[in-house]
Design a protein around this motif. Structure first.
Motif: not given
Length: 298
Positions: A21-26, A31-39, A10-14
């Motif tokens: 939003e772009g990472a979530a689409h990829r 988008t919430s899942a991406v944010s949760q993973r980063v946190r 996820t970090l690499a995609a972000l």
């Protein structure tokens, strides 16, 4: 705490996509899942890893984790590809690289084309000044880089490539208008063409030739072929790769201002020090093609 694979991915995609939003689409998640993973990663690291800017960036600590993330993702892709039945899948390993504009315009694309098809590689090339490509390697943005800095980035290996030779040149009309009389001293005040504001080759040449700083007006043309063409058309004088100016000099379209004093830029190949068939294949091609096109530094 060790990072989970999906968090590293996820970090690499972000960073690649530049937004949550772009990472979530990829990644095909919310988008919430991406944010949760980063946190979750930041909690594990005990520090902020991601700068919530546009585009998204990484902090100094984030650079360290991003480099680890890209290595993990690359090794996972290498392994997955090796396990696929040959010829039945189109899985490829993405290899981001950093290279200076003049190498890209003169020899590096040949090196990319020389990587065997069976290596299963796709490229993402970042064009950057040869003095700054190592920073992209250090930040984890790229896996390999052509750089003028011999100091090895931590976690990488370095091999010399040779020297790219440049010639100080101008058009015959420009020489008649601006360089009559004492050519060396006239060059200090003559209009010059620079690639961009980090391009120091013209200034280096003037200092070496005259012991003075260049004082003339500057044009900026940030594309390698257009840079050379601007000098052919008489916009100013500049330092041009031999491969791009030799034919023009032979035809009389350019004047070599100092035939006995080429500007030499020593180049090095730095890459992640990890075992990867894909990265090994790229390195072999880069070293082989550089040996054909660059001057020996011995």
């Amino acid at each position: 705490m060790p990072f989970r694979f999906e968090h590293l991915h996820t970090l690499a995609a972000l960073v690649d996509e530049g937004s949550f939003e772009g990472a979530a689409h990829r990644l095909r998640v919310s988008t919430s899942a991406v944010s949760q993973r980063v946190r979750a990663m930041e909690r594990s690291a005990g520090t902020v890893l991601v700068r919530r800017t546009t585009p998204v960036g990484t902090t100094a600590a984030g650079d360290v984790v991003l480099r680890h993330a890209r290595q993990v993702v690359m090794l996972d892709e290498d392994t997955a590809r090796a396990l696929r039945a040959e010829g039945r899948e189109h899985g490829r390993v993405r290899v981001p690289l950093a290279v200076n504009a003049d190498s890209l315009a003169t020899w590096f694309t040949e090196a990319l084309a020389a990587v065997p098809e069976e290596a299963g590689v796709t490229f993402e090339v970042h064009r950057e000044d040869e003095q700054h490509t190592a920073e992209l390697l250090r930040a984890g943005t790229v896996m390999g880089a052509v750089t003028s800095r011999p100091a090895t980035v931590q976690g990488c290996s370095t091999e010399p490539l040779g020297a790219l030779h440049y010639r100080a040149a101008c058009s015959p009309d420009f020489a008649r208008k601006h360089l009559q009389g004492g050519r060396e001293q006239a060059l200090v005040r003559a209009p010059m063409v620079n690639y961009d504001r980090s391009d120091e080759l013209q200034d280096r040449f003037v200092r070496a030739l005259t012991g003075r700083e260049a004082e003339g007006p500057r044009h900026y043309v940030p594309a390698s072929e257009d840079f050379a063409r601007a000098i052919v058309f008489g916009l100013g004088w500049g330092v041009v790769p031999e491969q791009q100016c030799a034919e023009h000099v032979a035809a009389g379209r350019l004047v070599d201002l100092a035939p006995e004093r080429p500007v030499r830029v020593r180049l090095h190949w730095q890459r992640w020090n990890v075992s990867s068939p894909a990265l090994d294949a790229v390195s072999e091609a880069v070293l082989a093609v550089a040996a054909e096109h660059l001057h020996s530094t011995g």
